[in-house]
Design a protein around this motif. Sequence first.
Motif, PDB file in Angstrom:
ATOM      1  N   MET A   1      28.587  33.460  28.652  1.00 46.16           N
ATOM      2  CA  MET A   1      28.608  34.904  28.818  1.00 46.16           C
ATOM      3  C   MET A   1      29.914  35.421  28.240  1.00 46.16           C
ATOM      4  SD  MET A   1      26.889  37.334  30.257  1.00 46.16           S
ATOM      5  CE  MET A   1      27.155  39.046  30.431  1.00 46.16           C
ATOM      6  N   SER A   2      29.848  36.519  27.527  1.00 42.15           N
ATOM      7  CA  SER A   2      31.072  37.101  26.979  1.00 42.15           C
ATOM      8  C   SER A   2      31.276  38.493  27.550  1.00 42.15           C
ATOM      9  CB  SER A   2      30.986  37.152  25.451  1.00 42.15           C
ATOM     10  OG  SER A   2      29.919  37.988  25.070  1.00 42.15           O
ATOM     11  N   GLY A   3      32.437  39.044  27.307  1.00 40.53           N
ATOM     12  CA  GLY A   3      32.752  40.358  27.839  1.00 40.53           C
ATOM     13  C   GLY A   3      33.485  40.244  29.152  1.00 40.53           C
ATOM     14  N   LEU A   4      33.751  41.390  29.749  1.00 40.88           N
ATOM     15  CA  LEU A   4      34.467  41.426  31.013  1.00 40.88           C
ATOM     16  C   LEU A   4      33.484  41.494  32.172  1.00 40.88           C
ATOM     17  CD1 LEU A   4      37.345  43.883  30.108  1.00 40.88           C
ATOM     18  CD2 LEU A   4      37.421  41.396  30.215  1.00 40.88           C
ATOM     19  N   LEU A   5      33.706  40.627  33.165  1.00 34.37           N
ATOM     20  CA  LEU A   5      32.833  40.553  34.336  1.00 34.37           C
ATOM     21  C   LEU A   5      33.587  41.068  35.556  1.00 34.37           C
ATOM     22  CD1 LEU A   5      31.543  36.914  33.750  1.00 34.37           C
ATOM     23  CD2 LEU A   5      30.428  39.040  33.090  1.00 34.37           C
ATOM     24  N   PRO A   6      33.025  42.009  36.295  1.00 36.77           N
ATOM     25  CA  PRO A   6      33.703  42.499  37.491  1.00 36.77           C
ATOM     26  C   PRO A   6      33.599  41.494  38.637  1.00 36.77           C
ATOM     27  CG  PRO A   6      31.593  43.584  37.247  1.00 36.77           C
ATOM     28  CD  PRO A   6      31.766  42.709  36.036  1.00 36.77           C
ATOM     29  N   ALA A   7      34.637  41.423  39.440  1.00 32.69           N
ATOM     30  CA  ALA A   7      34.640  40.549  40.621  1.00 32.69           C
ATOM     31  C   ALA A   7      35.455  41.222  41.717  1.00 32.69           C
ATOM     32  CB  ALA A   7      35.228  39.188  40.281  1.00 32.69           C
ATOM     33  N   SER A   8      35.021  41.051  42.949  1.00 33.20           N
ATOM     34  CA  SER A   8      35.764  41.522  44.114  1.00 33.20           C
ATOM     35  C   SER A   8      36.404  40.321  44.785  1.00 33.20           C
ATOM     36  CB  SER A   8      34.833  42.211  45.115  1.00 33.20           C
ATOM     37  OG  SER A   8      34.290  43.369  44.564  1.00 33.20           O
ATOM     38  N   VAL A   9      37.706  40.401  45.023  1.00 37.54           N
ATOM     39  CA  VAL A   9      38.421  39.305  45.670  1.00 37.54           C
ATOM     40  C   VAL A   9      39.300  39.876  46.774  1.00 37.54           C
ATOM     41  CG1 VAL A   9      38.422  37.819  43.630  1.00 37.54           C
ATOM     42  CG2 VAL A   9      40.319  39.373  44.013  1.00 37.54           C
ATOM     43  N   GLN A  10      39.644  39.036  47.734  1.00 41.55           N
ATOM     44  CA  GLN A  10      40.519  39.455  48.820  1.00 41.55           C
ATOM     45  C   GLN A  10      41.919  38.918  48.558  1.00 41.55           C
ATOM     46  OE1 GLN A  10      39.793  37.904  52.811  1.00 41.55           O
ATOM     47  NE2 GLN A  10      40.077  39.974  53.592  1.00 41.55           N
ATOM     48  N   CYS A  11      42.895  39.804  48.586  1.00 40.62           N
ATOM     49  CA  CYS A  11      44.285  39.396  48.392  1.00 40.62           C
ATOM     50  C   CYS A  11      44.713  38.537  49.575  1.00 40.62           C
ATOM     51  CB  CYS A  11      45.178  40.627  48.271  1.00 40.62           C
ATOM     52  SG  CYS A  11      46.940  40.221  48.191  1.00 40.62           S
ATOM     53  N   PRO A  12      45.281  37.359  49.328  1.00 45.56           N
ATOM     54  CA  PRO A  12      45.731  36.494  50.425  1.00 45.56           C
ATOM     55  C   PRO A  12      47.053  36.956  51.045  1.00 45.56           C
ATOM     56  CG  PRO A  12      46.189  35.461  48.331  1.00 45.56           C
ATOM     57  CD  PRO A  12      45.422  36.723  48.028  1.00 45.56           C
ATOM     58  N   CYS A  13      47.653  38.003  50.493  1.00 45.46           N
ATOM     59  CA  CYS A  13      48.919  38.519  51.039  1.00 45.46           C
ATOM     60  C   CYS A  13      48.687  39.716  51.952  1.00 45.46           C
ATOM     61  CB  CYS A  13      49.857  38.901  49.903  1.00 45.46           C
ATOM     62  SG  CYS A  13      50.302  37.513  48.838  1.00 45.46           S
ATOM     63  N   CYS A  14      47.905  40.693  51.489  1.00 45.78           N
ATOM     64  CA  CYS A  14      47.697  41.908  52.282  1.00 45.78           C
ATOM     65  C   CYS A  14      46.267  42.008  52.836  1.00 45.78           C
ATOM     66  CB  CYS A  14      48.017  43.153  51.455  1.00 45.78           C
ATOM     67  SG  CYS A  14      46.857  43.499  50.108  1.00 45.78           S
ATOM     68  N   TRP A  15      45.399  41.094  52.436  1.00 40.01           N
ATOM     69  CA  TRP A  15      44.010  40.990  52.903  1.00 40.01           C
ATOM     70  C   TRP A  15      43.107  42.138  52.456  1.00 40.01           C
ATOM     71  CZ3 TRP A  15      43.359  36.207  53.842  1.00 40.01           C
ATOM     72  CH2 TRP A  15      44.400  35.455  54.372  1.00 40.01           C
ATOM     73  N   GLU A  16      43.581  42.963  51.531  1.00 38.24           N
ATOM     74  CA  GLU A  16      42.746  44.034  50.990  1.00 38.24           C
ATOM     75  C   GLU A  16      41.811  43.459  49.924  1.00 38.24           C
ATOM     76  OE1 GLU A  16      42.512  47.302  51.772  1.00 38.24           O
ATOM     77  OE2 GLU A  16      43.967  47.044  53.385  1.00 38.24           O
ATOM     78  N   THR A  17      40.641  44.050  49.805  1.00 36.33           N
ATOM     79  CA  THR A  17      39.708  43.664  48.749  1.00 36.33           C
ATOM     80  C   THR A  17      40.071  44.437  47.495  1.00 36.33           C
ATOM     81  OG1 THR A  17      37.958  43.230  50.337  1.00 36.33           O
ATOM     82  CG2 THR A  17      37.281  43.597  48.066  1.00 36.33           C
ATOM     83  N   ILE A  18      40.217  43.710  46.397  1.00 33.13           N
ATOM     84  CA  ILE A  18      40.559  44.347  45.122  1.00 33.13           C
ATOM     85  C   ILE A  18      39.498  43.994  44.089  1.00 33.13           C
ATOM     86  CG2 ILE A  18      43.039  44.468  45.569  1.00 33.13           C
ATOM     87  CD1 ILE A  18      43.399  41.945  43.878  1.00 33.13           C
ATOM     88  N   GLU A  19      39.331  44.883  43.132  1.00 33.59           N
ATOM     89  CA  GLU A  19      38.397  44.679  42.030  1.00 33.59           C
ATOM     90  C   GLU A  19      39.190  44.199  40.820  1.00 33.59           C
ATOM     91  OE1 GLU A  19      35.024  45.135  42.178  1.00 33.59           O
ATOM     92  OE2 GLU A  19      35.279  45.580  44.304  1.00 33.59           O
ATOM     93  N   VAL A  20      38.708  43.132  40.191  1.00 30.34           N
ATOM     94  CA  VAL A  20      39.349  42.608  38.990  1.00 30.34           C
ATOM     95  C   VAL A  20      38.287  42.416  37.915  1.00 30.34           C
ATOM     96  CG1 VAL A  20      41.256  41.479  40.196  1.00 30.34           C
ATOM     97  CG2 VAL A  20      39.147  40.226  39.812  1.00 30.34           C
ATOM     98  N   LEU A  21      38.734  42.354  36.674  1.00 28.70           N
ATOM     99  CA  LEU A  21      37.838  42.075  35.558  1.00 28.70           C
ATOM    100  C   LEU A  21      38.164  40.692  35.019  1.00 28.70           C
ATOM    101  CD1 LEU A  21      37.881  45.511  33.718  1.00 28.70           C
ATOM    102  CD2 LEU A  21      36.046  44.536  35.105  1.00 28.70           C
ATOM    103  N   ILE A  22      37.141  39.863  34.896  1.00 31.34           N
ATOM    104  CA  ILE A  22      37.279  38.479  34.446  1.00 31.34           C
ATOM    105  C   ILE A  22      36.777  38.366  33.015  1.00 31.34           C
ATOM    106  CG2 ILE A  22      36.542  36.101  34.896  1.00 31.34           C
ATOM    107  CD1 ILE A  22      38.265  37.372  37.151  1.00 31.34           C
ATOM    108  N   ASP A  23      37.519  37.658  32.179  1.00 31.77           N
ATOM    109  CA  ASP A  23      37.096  37.411  30.801  1.00 31.77           C
ATOM    110  C   ASP A  23      35.967  36.393  30.817  1.00 31.77           C
ATOM    111  OD1 ASP A  23      36.763  36.808  28.140  1.00 31.77           O
ATOM    112  OD2 ASP A  23      38.867  36.343  27.761  1.00 31.77           O
ATOM    113  N   GLY A  24      34.748  36.836  30.564  1.00 27.54           N
ATOM    114  CA  GLY A  24      33.580  35.965  30.615  1.00 27.54           C
ATOM    115  C   GLY A  24      33.422  35.042  29.418  1.00 27.54           C
ATOM    116  N   SER A  25      34.282  35.173  28.403  1.00 27.14           N
ATOM    117  CA  SER A  25      34.158  34.316  27.220  1.00 27.14           C
ATOM    118  C   SER A  25      34.822  32.957  27.417  1.00 27.14           C
ATOM    119  CB  SER A  25      34.761  35.012  25.996  1.00 27.14           C
ATOM    120  OG  SER A  25      36.155  35.164  26.149  1.00 27.14           O
TER     121      SER A  25
END
Length: 64
Positions: A1-25
């Motif tokens: 898969m190529s392009g940017l893939l969205p992912a939701s992750v939880q920060c291990p420092c502040c425990w907030e959920t953040i959205e990041v873009l992953i390079d799918g290539s």
Amino acid sequence: MSGLLPASVQCPCCWETIEVLIDGSLEEQEYVEDCQVCCQPLLFTVRVPFDSDEPVVDVRPENE
């Protein structure tokens, strides 16, 4: 898969959920990115399975 893939992750420092873009290539990658909420540096270890467009993301504090 190529392009940017969205992912939701939880920060291990502040425990907030953040959205990041992953390079799918790239099947496997590791990089440092600051949390969008608390600005702590996070080490992202990412694997994008060949047969899926769903990235597997592990996040931990960079200093750990």
